[in-house]
Each structure stands twice: as structure tokens, then as C-alpha cells.
Design a protein around this motif. Structure first.
Motif: not given
Length: 147
Positions: A28-34
């Protein structure tokens, strides 16, 4: 304004390789940046996701082959059988367990006796002091009364 983690194309490719072409499966912590990187560089991120999506599809479609009846029979024949325990061993086990519980109960009773007897001299000491103070107050009262 709070900024999310910054991601570069190398990190994006590494995450796609580790978690697949579906960004919904990523941490989840990587999804926004992706999502921000995909919006900014769609021509660079789309081929990475497409390549990993093909592998995801192949892995999701693969099923393990069923074991043959001969293999199942061999595994069941090699399985250990239930061991029979002598009846006296069960009796010893239950007796030992009961003795252990009785010992624990006796230790609790002894701890209570020791704790209560340790407090008894203190209360008896206070009774003696109280009686002595009461007697001296009575003597003082007589002295005051005589004056």
C-alpha cells in the motif's frame, strides 16, 4: 501538503518484478508513488507492467498436476502407523500429573501459611504497644485528675 514516497523508474521496475504487473498487489505504501510515476511517465511504465502482467497471467493459470493413484498409495503405505501405548504408561502419566497438581496446591497452602505467620508477630507487637499506650494514658489521666 504531505508528499508520498518518491519513486524512480528503477524502483518501479524492481517492484513490478517483485509484486507483478497489477499495482493493486503492491504494498500500500508504494501504490501512490507508483500511480504518480505512471501518470508522469506512461510510455516508460506501461511496458514494464505489461511484461510482468504476462508472467502474472502464466503463474495464475498454472495448476499443479494431480498425484497419480500409485504415488498416493505409496505415500500412504510409507506413512507411520499409530503407536499403541501400554495401558500402564497412561496410568503413570495421569498419576504423575495428579501428583504434580497436588504438589503445586500444597506449595500454595504453605506459601499462604508462611505469609500469614510472618504477619502475625507484627500485629501482636502492635497489640502490645497499643495496650502499653492505653495503660500509660490511664495513668496520665489519674495523675491529671489528682492535680
Amino acid at each position: 501538503m504531505k508528499k508520498g514516497p518518491i519513486m524512480d523508474l528503477e524502483r518501479f521496475a524492481g517492484l513490478a518484478e517483485a509484486y507483478g504487473g497489477d499495482v493493486g498487489r503492491w504494498p500500500i505504501v508504494e501504490r501512490e508513488a507508483a500511480a504518480l510515476l505512471m501518470a508522469e511517465y506512461p510510455e516508460a511504465t506501461a511496458p514494464v507492467l505489461a511484461a510482468q502482467s504476462d508472467l502474472d497471467w502464466a503463474l495464475d493459470a498454472w495448476r499443479a498436476p494431480a498425484a497419480s493413484p500409485a504415488l498416493q498409495a505409496a505415500v500412504l503405505a510409507a506413512a507411520p502407523t499409530e503407536r499403541r501405548v501400554a495401558p500402564w504408561r497412561g496410568w503413570i502419566w495421569r498419576t504423575g500429573l495428579g501428583a504434580g497438581l497436588m504438589a503445586a496446591g500444597a506449595a500454595g497452602v504453605m506459601a499462604g501459611v508462611v505469609a500469614s505467620s510472618a504477619m502475625a508477630p507484627v500485629s501482636a507487637e502492635f497489640d502490645v504497644i497499643t495496650a502499653a499506650v492505653s495503660a500509660s494514658d490511664a495513668l496520665d489521666a489519674e495523675v491529671v485528675g489528682d492535680v
